[in-house]
Design a protein around this motif. Sequence first.
Motif, PDB file in Angstrom:
ATOM      1  N   VAL A  48       0.864  -1.179   0.000  1.00 48.10           N
ATOM      2  CA  VAL A  48       0.000   0.000   0.000  1.00 48.10           C
ATOM      3  C   VAL A  48       0.900   1.228   0.000  1.00 48.10           C
ATOM      4  O   VAL A  48       1.873   1.296   0.749  1.00 48.10           O
ATOM      5  CB  VAL A  48      -0.926   0.037   1.241  1.00 48.10           C
ATOM      6  CG1 VAL A  48      -1.769   1.304   1.241  1.00 48.10           C
ATOM      7  CG2 VAL A  48      -1.794  -1.192   1.309  1.00 48.10           C
ATOM      8  N   ILE A  49       0.594   2.189  -0.849  1.00 49.64           N
ATOM      9  CA  ILE A  49       1.284   3.475  -0.880  1.00 49.64           C
ATOM     10  C   ILE A  49       0.239   4.542  -0.593  1.00 49.64           C
ATOM     11  O   ILE A  49      -0.755   4.651  -1.304  1.00 49.64           O
ATOM     12  CB  ILE A  49       1.936   3.753  -2.245  1.00 49.64           C
ATOM     13  CG1 ILE A  49       2.967   2.678  -2.582  1.00 49.64           C
ATOM     14  CG2 ILE A  49       2.565   5.144  -2.262  1.00 49.64           C
ATOM     15  CD1 ILE A  49       3.495   2.776  -4.002  1.00 49.64           C
ATOM     16  N   ASN A  50       0.457   5.323   0.454  1.00 49.93           N
ATOM     17  CA  ASN A  50      -0.442   6.421   0.799  1.00 49.93           C
ATOM     18  C   ASN A  50       0.264   7.741   0.501  1.00 49.93           C
ATOM     19  O   ASN A  50       1.407   7.939   0.897  1.00 49.93           O
ATOM     20  CB  ASN A  50      -0.824   6.348   2.278  1.00 49.93           C
ATOM     21  CG  ASN A  50      -1.767   7.457   2.678  1.00 49.93           C
ATOM     22  OD1 ASN A  50      -2.521   7.978   1.871  1.00 49.93           O
ATOM     23  ND2 ASN A  50      -1.727   7.835   3.934  1.00 49.93           N
ATOM     24  N   GLU A  51      -0.413   8.615  -0.217  1.00 46.02           N
ATOM     25  CA  GLU A  51       0.078   9.961  -0.499  1.00 46.02           C
ATOM     26  C   GLU A  51      -0.816  10.943   0.262  1.00 46.02           C
ATOM     27  O   GLU A  51      -1.801  11.430  -0.274  1.00 46.02           O
ATOM     28  CB  GLU A  51       0.003  10.262  -1.988  1.00 46.02           C
ATOM     29  CG  GLU A  51       0.871   9.398  -2.863  1.00 46.02           C
ATOM     30  CD  GLU A  51       0.681   9.750  -4.320  1.00 46.02           C
ATOM     31  OE1 GLU A  51       1.303  10.727  -4.788  1.00 46.02           O
ATOM     32  OE2 GLU A  51      -0.112   9.056  -4.981  1.00 46.02           O
ATOM     33  N   PRO A  52      -0.495  11.258   1.520  1.00 43.49           N
ATOM     34  CA  PRO A  52      -1.380  12.110   2.314  1.00 43.49           C
ATOM     35  C   PRO A  52      -1.461  13.553   1.812  1.00 43.49           C
ATOM     36  O   PRO A  52      -2.432  14.242   2.083  1.00 43.49           O
ATOM     37  CB  PRO A  52      -0.789  12.043   3.720  1.00 43.49           C
ATOM     38  CG  PRO A  52       0.622  11.623   3.531  1.00 43.49           C
ATOM     39  CD  PRO A  52       0.658  10.799   2.284  1.00 43.49           C
ATOM     40  N   PHE A  53      -0.464  13.999   1.067  1.00 45.17           N
ATOM     41  CA  PHE A  53      -0.443  15.375   0.564  1.00 45.17           C
ATOM     42  C   PHE A  53      -0.457  15.383  -0.956  1.00 45.17           C
ATOM     43  O   PHE A  53       0.304  16.088  -1.599  1.00 45.17           O
ATOM     44  CB  PHE A  53       0.799  16.111   1.087  1.00 45.17           C
ATOM     45  CG  PHE A  53       0.894  16.089   2.579  1.00 45.17           C
ATOM     46  CD1 PHE A  53       0.095  16.918   3.339  1.00 45.17           C
ATOM     47  CD2 PHE A  53       1.765  15.224   3.231  1.00 45.17           C
ATOM     48  CE1 PHE A  53       0.156  16.899   4.716  1.00 45.17           C
ATOM     49  CE2 PHE A  53       1.837  15.192   4.606  1.00 45.17           C
ATOM     50  CZ  PHE A  53       1.040  16.037   5.351  1.00 45.17           C
ATOM     51  N   PHE A  54      -1.370  14.618  -1.535  1.00 46.99           N
ATOM     52  CA  PHE A  54      -1.437  14.499  -2.994  1.00 46.99           C
ATOM     53  C   PHE A  54      -1.806  15.823  -3.650  1.00 46.99           C
ATOM     54  O   PHE A  54      -1.193  16.242  -4.624  1.00 46.99           O
ATOM     55  CB  PHE A  54      -2.441  13.415  -3.390  1.00 46.99           C
ATOM     56  CG  PHE A  54      -2.714  13.367  -4.851  1.00 46.99           C
ATOM     57  CD1 PHE A  54      -1.718  13.030  -5.740  1.00 46.99           C
ATOM     58  CD2 PHE A  54      -3.972  13.670  -5.352  1.00 46.99           C
ATOM     59  CE1 PHE A  54      -1.963  12.987  -7.103  1.00 46.99           C
ATOM     60  CE2 PHE A  54      -4.225  13.631  -6.710  1.00 46.99           C
ATOM     61  CZ  PHE A  54      -3.218  13.289  -7.580  1.00 46.99           C
ATOM     62  N   ARG A  55      -2.827  16.496  -3.138  1.00 40.31           N
ATOM     63  CA  ARG A  55      -3.308  17.731  -3.766  1.00 40.31           C
ATOM     64  C   ARG A  55      -3.906  18.617  -2.689  1.00 40.31           C
ATOM     65  O   ARG A  55      -4.539  18.156  -1.756  1.00 40.31           O
ATOM     66  CB  ARG A  55      -4.378  17.379  -4.796  1.00 40.31           C
ATOM     67  CG  ARG A  55      -4.960  18.553  -5.497  1.00 40.31           C
ATOM     68  CD  ARG A  55      -6.029  18.151  -6.497  1.00 40.31           C
ATOM     69  NE  ARG A  55      -5.595  17.009  -7.312  1.00 40.31           N
ATOM     70  CZ  ARG A  55      -6.387  16.027  -7.672  1.00 40.31           C
ATOM     71  NH1 ARG A  55      -7.655  16.017  -7.323  1.00 40.31           N
ATOM     72  NH2 ARG A  55      -5.939  15.031  -8.402  1.00 40.31           N
ATOM     73  N   ARG A  56      -3.740  19.914  -2.845  1.00 43.12           N
ATOM     74  CA  ARG A  56      -4.345  20.862  -1.912  1.00 43.12           C
ATOM     75  C   ARG A  56      -5.548  21.507  -2.574  1.00 43.12           C
ATOM     76  O   ARG A  56      -5.449  22.045  -3.679  1.00 43.12           O
ATOM     77  CB  ARG A  56      -3.338  21.931  -1.505  1.00 43.12           C
ATOM     78  CG  ARG A  56      -3.821  22.727  -0.325  1.00 43.12           C
ATOM     79  CD  ARG A  56      -2.667  23.342   0.391  1.00 43.12           C
ATOM     80  NE  ARG A  56      -3.151  23.886   1.644  1.00 43.12           N
ATOM     81  CZ  ARG A  56      -2.452  24.620   2.428  1.00 43.12           C
ATOM     82  NH1 ARG A  56      -1.204  24.891   2.115  1.00 43.12           N
ATOM     83  NH2 ARG A  56      -2.946  25.083   3.542  1.00 43.12           N
TER      84      ARG A  56
END
Length: 89
Positions: A54-62
Amino acid sequence: APANLAAPADSTNEYIGGREDVAPVDGIAPAGLCSALVLIGAYDRRTGCPVLGVINEPFFRRDPLTHRWQGRYHWGVAYGDTRLCSLSP
């Protein structure tokens, strides 16, 4: 991190720094919050082959209106004849 200490390889340094002003290069964030990822994986201890990740991108887009960060994640499973993932080919 002080000059005599190595920065962690898990993007902790990017998260702590909180930089939002780093422009992507060819669609990939080279530094800053958008490059911070959380990676989780499991493997078969007998064979050493990966089983899931699993790869989580918590700051993908603002969000431009609320200024809140939006995340996204990707996952994959490979066990026996089963091959599934959240990305389309």
